[in-house]
Scaffold this motif. Structure first.
Motif, PDB file in Angstrom:
ATOM      1  N   ARG A  40     -34.107   5.123   6.707  1.00 44.99           N
ATOM      2  CA  ARG A  40     -35.255   4.217   7.125  1.00 44.99           C
ATOM      3  C   ARG A  40     -35.728   4.949   8.357  1.00 44.99           C
ATOM      4  O   ARG A  40     -37.124   5.152   8.479  1.00 44.99           O
ATOM      5  N   GLN A  41     -34.958   5.625   9.192  1.00 45.01           N
ATOM      6  CA  GLN A  41     -35.528   6.219  10.296  1.00 45.01           C
ATOM      7  C   GLN A  41     -36.155   7.647  10.116  1.00 45.01           C
ATOM      8  O   GLN A  41     -37.261   7.790  10.831  1.00 45.01           O
ATOM      9  N   LYS A  42     -35.737   8.296   8.978  1.00 47.12           N
ATOM     10  CA  LYS A  42     -36.157   9.727   8.990  1.00 47.12           C
ATOM     11  C   LYS A  42     -37.340   9.541   7.741  1.00 47.12           C
ATOM     12  O   LYS A  42     -38.034  10.551   7.597  1.00 47.12           O
ATOM     13  N   THR A  43     -37.543   8.309   7.138  1.00 48.88           N
ATOM     14  CA  THR A  43     -38.618   8.350   5.958  1.00 48.88           C
ATOM     15  C   THR A  43     -39.786   7.944   6.861  1.00 48.88           C
ATOM     16  O   THR A  43     -40.018   7.131   7.485  1.00 48.88           O
ATOM     17  N   PRO A  44     -40.911   8.721   6.503  1.00 48.30           N
ATOM     18  CA  PRO A  44     -42.283   8.233   6.803  1.00 48.30           C
ATOM     19  C   PRO A  44     -42.685   6.862   6.593  1.00 48.30           C
ATOM     20  O   PRO A  44     -42.179   6.494   5.319  1.00 48.30           O
ATOM     21  N   GLU A  45     -43.412   6.358   7.255  1.00 50.02           N
ATOM     22  CA  GLU A  45     -43.812   4.677   7.167  1.00 50.02           C
ATOM     23  C   GLU A  45     -44.588   4.723   5.828  1.00 50.02           C
ATOM     24  O   GLU A  45     -44.448   3.642   5.199  1.00 50.02           O
ATOM     25  N   PRO A  46     -45.484   5.659   5.575  1.00 48.44           N
ATOM     26  CA  PRO A  46     -46.409   5.471   4.414  1.00 48.44           C
ATOM     27  C   PRO A  46     -45.466   5.543   2.876  1.00 48.44           C
ATOM     28  O   PRO A  46     -45.618   4.722   2.078  1.00 48.44           O
ATOM     29  N   VAL A  47     -44.386   6.154   3.148  1.00 49.03           N
ATOM     30  CA  VAL A  47     -43.349   6.214   2.048  1.00 49.03           C
ATOM     31  C   VAL A  47     -42.594   4.906   1.776  1.00 49.03           C
ATOM     32  O   VAL A  47     -42.450   4.206   0.706  1.00 49.03           O
ATOM     33  N   LEU A  48     -42.225   4.345   2.927  1.00 49.76           N
ATOM     34  CA  LEU A  48     -41.570   3.010   2.845  1.00 49.76           C
ATOM     35  C   LEU A  48     -42.429   1.949   2.608  1.00 49.76           C
ATOM     36  O   LEU A  48     -42.038   1.175   1.514  1.00 49.76           O
ATOM     37  N   ASP A  49     -43.663   1.957   2.900  1.00 50.63           N
ATOM     38  CA  ASP A  49     -44.600   0.915   2.393  1.00 50.63           C
ATOM     39  C   ASP A  49     -44.795   0.920   1.001  1.00 50.63           C
ATOM     40  O   ASP A  49     -44.715  -0.147   0.297  1.00 50.63           O
ATOM     41  N   THR A  50     -44.959   2.418   0.421  1.00 50.39           N
ATOM     42  CA  THR A  50     -45.066   2.303  -0.868  1.00 50.39           C
ATOM     43  C   THR A  50     -43.924   2.040  -1.790  1.00 50.39           C
ATOM     44  O   THR A  50     -44.006   1.144  -2.732  1.00 50.39           O
ATOM     45  N   THR A  51     -42.677   2.319  -1.234  1.00 51.28           N
ATOM     46  CA  THR A  51     -41.458   1.883  -1.719  1.00 51.28           C
ATOM     47  C   THR A  51     -41.452   0.346  -1.843  1.00 51.28           C
ATOM     48  O   THR A  51     -41.182  -0.227  -2.711  1.00 51.28           O
ATOM     49  N   GLY A  52     -41.514  -0.126  -0.724  1.00 52.01           N
ATOM     50  CA  GLY A  52     -41.663  -1.780  -0.772  1.00 52.01           C
ATOM     51  C   GLY A  52     -42.528  -2.372  -1.794  1.00 52.01           C
ATOM     52  O   GLY A  52     -42.223  -3.361  -2.437  1.00 52.01           O
ATOM     53  N   GLN A  53     -43.739  -1.880  -2.021  1.00 51.96           N
ATOM     54  CA  GLN A  53     -44.804  -2.299  -2.865  1.00 51.96           C
ATOM     55  C   GLN A  53     -44.194  -2.193  -4.383  1.00 51.96           C
ATOM     56  O   GLN A  53     -44.382  -2.964  -5.003  1.00 51.96           O
ATOM     57  N   VAL A  54     -43.548  -0.879  -4.612  1.00 54.06           N
ATOM     58  CA  VAL A  54     -42.922  -0.519  -5.820  1.00 54.06           C
ATOM     59  C   VAL A  54     -41.815  -1.731  -6.242  1.00 54.06           C
ATOM     60  O   VAL A  54     -41.670  -2.160  -7.346  1.00 54.06           O
TER      61      VAL A  54
END
Length: 85
Positions: A40-54
């Motif tokens: 979570r710390q190393k992953t960019p915020e946009p990727v985390l947002d997209t992953t949450g949406q998926v």
């Protein structure tokens, strides 16, 4: 009286394997939690947002996802079977 290889409830040594299993399980949980935090710390915020949406979309559409997964498995099995002839 013969000893059971896995111990029994009246055997004081039977708790040792159970304790060991609980200890290893706790270690695995701690390590997995640390790994998840690091990701979570190393992953960019946009990727985390997209992953949450998926993930949210997947939870809401389980039946079509399961059907798609089953169709993919059938396709791969048929393809594999034809490749061996």
């Amino acid at each position: 009286m013969t000893a059971h290889p896995h111990g029994n409830a009246s055997d004081p040594g039977a708790a040792a394997p159970r304790h060991l299993i609980e200890h290893v399980s706790d270690q695995i949980r701690v390590t997995a939690g640390q790994a998840a935090r690091l990701v979570r710390q190393k992953t960019p915020e946009p990727v985390l947002d997209t992953t949450g949406q998926v993930a949210t979309a997947a939870k809401g559409n389980r039946t079509p996802l399961l059907a798609l997964g089953a169709a993919l498995v059938v396709f791969l099995l048929v393809r594999r079977g034809r490749g061996r002839k």
